[in-house]
Design a protein around this motif. Structure first.
Motif, mmCIF file in Angstrom:
data_model
loop_
_atom_site.group_PDB
_atom_site.id
_atom_site.type_symbol
_atom_site.label_atom_id
_atom_site.label_comp_id
_atom_site.label_asym_id
_atom_site.label_seq_id
_atom_site.Cartn_x
_atom_site.Cartn_y
_atom_site.Cartn_z
ATOM 1 N N ARG A 94 -1.016 -58.055 -4.963
ATOM 2 C CA ARG A 94 0.144 -57.021 -4.944
ATOM 3 C C ARG A 94 -0.280 -55.814 -5.421
ATOM 4 O O ARG A 94 -1.425 -55.804 -6.554
ATOM 5 C CB ARG A 94 1.036 -57.531 -5.988
ATOM 6 N N LEU A 151 5.080 -65.378 1.401
ATOM 7 C CA LEU A 151 5.066 -65.383 -0.150
ATOM 8 C C LEU A 151 6.459 -64.894 -0.641
ATOM 9 O O LEU A 151 6.961 -65.403 -1.497
ATOM 10 C CB LEU A 151 3.918 -64.924 -0.722
ATOM 11 N N ASN A 152 6.588 -63.608 0.001
ATOM 12 C CA ASN A 152 7.909 -62.687 -0.512
ATOM 13 C C ASN A 152 9.165 -63.863 -0.354
ATOM 14 O O ASN A 152 10.126 -63.987 -1.086
ATOM 15 C CB ASN A 152 8.023 -61.480 -0.023
ATOM 16 N N SER A 210 9.564 -66.712 -2.455
ATOM 17 C CA SER A 210 10.085 -66.393 -3.761
ATOM 18 C C SER A 210 11.451 -66.025 -3.924
ATOM 19 O O SER A 210 12.502 -66.350 -4.609
ATOM 20 C CB SER A 210 9.319 -65.204 -4.147
ATOM 21 N N ASN A 211 11.616 -64.928 -2.936
ATOM 22 C CA ASN A 211 13.273 -64.531 -2.731
ATOM 23 C C ASN A 211 14.121 -65.927 -2.579
ATOM 24 O O ASN A 211 15.250 -65.686 -3.550
ATOM 25 C CB ASN A 211 13.490 -63.712 -1.435
ATOM 26 N N SER A 259 15.308 -62.704 -12.427
ATOM 27 C CA SER A 259 14.037 -62.334 -11.926
ATOM 28 C C SER A 259 13.945 -60.599 -12.354
ATOM 29 O O SER A 259 15.087 -59.954 -12.357
ATOM 30 C CB SER A 259 13.542 -62.751 -10.398
ATOM 31 N N TRP A 275 9.136 -55.267 -2.800
ATOM 32 C CA TRP A 275 10.438 -55.471 -4.068
ATOM 33 C C TRP A 275 10.311 -54.061 -4.720
ATOM 34 O O TRP A 275 9.222 -53.640 -5.089
ATOM 35 C CB TRP A 275 9.967 -56.550 -4.963
ATOM 36 N N ASP A 320 7.095 -62.254 -11.264
ATOM 37 C CA ASP A 320 5.917 -62.154 -10.338
ATOM 38 C C ASP A 320 6.613 -63.219 -9.161
ATOM 39 O O ASP A 320 7.841 -63.143 -8.691
ATOM 40 C CB ASP A 320 4.697 -62.904 -10.682
ATOM 41 N N GLU A 321 5.944 -64.301 -8.655
ATOM 42 C CA GLU A 321 6.450 -65.053 -7.561
ATOM 43 C C GLU A 321 6.508 -66.518 -8.084
ATOM 44 O O GLU A 321 5.867 -66.787 -9.085
ATOM 45 C CB GLU A 321 5.402 -65.246 -6.459
ATOM 46 N N THR A 363 5.549 -70.591 -4.423
ATOM 47 C CA THR A 363 4.927 -70.219 -3.351
ATOM 48 C C THR A 363 3.523 -71.227 -3.118
ATOM 49 O O THR A 363 3.066 -71.930 -4.082
ATOM 50 C CB THR A 363 4.631 -68.742 -3.304
#
Length: 367
Positions: A28, A87-88, A91-92, A106, A117, A260-261, A264
């Motif tokens: 990122r 990955l996003n 995580s979302n 978060s 993000w 962060d994530e 994932t």
């Protein structure tokens, strides 16, 4: 549009208005917004933070890192198609589920694009919070050599590779190089015990000693929520890494949040439950890629031995990996994201231009 164009490999060169250097990590990049832009967005978008909270744009790339190196493929492929979006999206999905279960918030305030993000600045806790439900990977390798103590926890005799542990274990390690903490080596990613943290909680960026139990509770609860949801889609949550930090809410009160994530394929091991019941391990995470690298190169010790880092970096720099291997990783990431979220993954044909367009037209962050 070539495959290489669909991959967002370089993500620290976007023309986002900022008055600070862009921070680029392995995957990122973070653009700190100006004070004026932060204030304007908080007001315009109604973000639930204090009016003077510093905001940042976090852009994920499709780069793939393993063994602390960035890898690339044949044909100029500098990453894995769809990896960042996967990955996003994952995580979302988990952050939403945490909210539904009344867990902590978060750092994410807004999602302008599948690779982007908008986050509020947090004071990070300097711990990689690792939770393990099965013994595998580095823990198994150490156990097989006779080690029985991990992060101050004594493991029983007779554990078997890839089998469930007697209980969920928290095995934290350092995030970054911490100096001057008694009993903690000055190196990144070294295992630490709960006692290390208790004795030096401020050095790990905890605001109070009570927050150690709070982070452990959030870690276990978050693990439980994800583990239960993964069961519903035929997956086993083997182990994972969470990160935590502090932010102030709209009233100025400090609170501990997830950062962060989470959950994932980059930060966790996920196994296919059906295959596991038949005695096979099918990885739905980056672990499959790590295993490929260990088998691909004649001397796997280069990848496992931290003292051979210059050789490892040369290996990653000088070797373009087979295209079909990176596409297999792409299939793993996009497949597990769609399974978890229950939705098709949006992968743009020119992600960088899409990001520029949305941040210019809807957020006024690009001149």
């Amino acid at each position: 549009m070539s495959l290489a164009d669909q991959v967002l490999a370089v993500n620290d060169d976007l023309p986002i208005r900022t008055d600070k250097p862009v921070h680029s990590g392995k995957v990122r990049s973070v653009y700190w917004l100006t004070q004026e832009d932060s204030r304007r967005l908080i007001e315009e978008k109604g973000y639930p933070v204090s009016p003077d909270a510093p905001l940042a744009i976090m852009v994920i790339s499709d780069r793939i890192s393993a063994f602390d190196c960035i890898w690339h493929g044949e044909g100029g492929l500098q990453g894995v198609p769809g990896k960042g979006a996967a990955l996003n999206a994952i995580s979302n999905h988990w952050f939403d589920l945490f909210k539904q279960h009344g867990l902590a918030d978060s750092h994410i305030l807004d999602i302008p694009h599948p690779l982007v993000w908008i986050v509020q600045k947090a004071k990070p806790v300097k711990i990689e919070a690792i939770c393990r439900q099965y013994i595998t990977g580095s823990m198994w390798r150490a156990y097989a050599k006779g080690e029985r103590e991990f992060c101050g926890i004594e493991l029983p005799q007779g554990l078997e590779k890839d089998k469930a542990l007697p209980e969920l274990l928290i095995t934290p390690s350092t995030k970054g190089i911490l100096t001057g903490i008694p009993g903690v080596p000055e190196a990144d990613d070294v295992n630490i015990s709960r006692r290390n943290i208790e004795d030096n909680f401020a050095a790990f960026n905890f605001s109070s000693a009570d927050d150690i139990a709070h982070y452990e509770r959030l870690l276990k609860e978050g693990f439980g929520v994800i583990s239960e949801a993964l069961k519903q889609v035929g997956q086993i949550f083997v182990d994972t890494k969470f990160e935590f930090g502090y932010v102030n809410d709209a009233n100025g009160n400090e609170k501990l949040i997830y950062m962060d994530e989470v959950g994932t394929p980059d930060s966790s091991r996920l196994w296919d439950a059906n295959a596991y019941q038949q005695g096979k391990i099918v990885e739905n995470s980056k672990e499959g890629f790590r295993q490929f690298l260990l088998n691909h190169f004649p001397d796997p010790d280069i990848l496992l031995n931290k003292e051979r880092m210059p050789e490892r970096e040369a290996l990653a720099r000088d070797n373009a990996l087979p295209l079909d291997e990176l596409m297999a990783v792409s299939k793993t990431y996009t497949g597990i994201a769609e399974k978890i979220t229950g939705k098709p993954l949006h992968i743009g044909s020119n992600p960088k231009q899409e990001i520029v367009n949305v941040l210019r037209s809807q957020y006024g962050l690009i001149d």
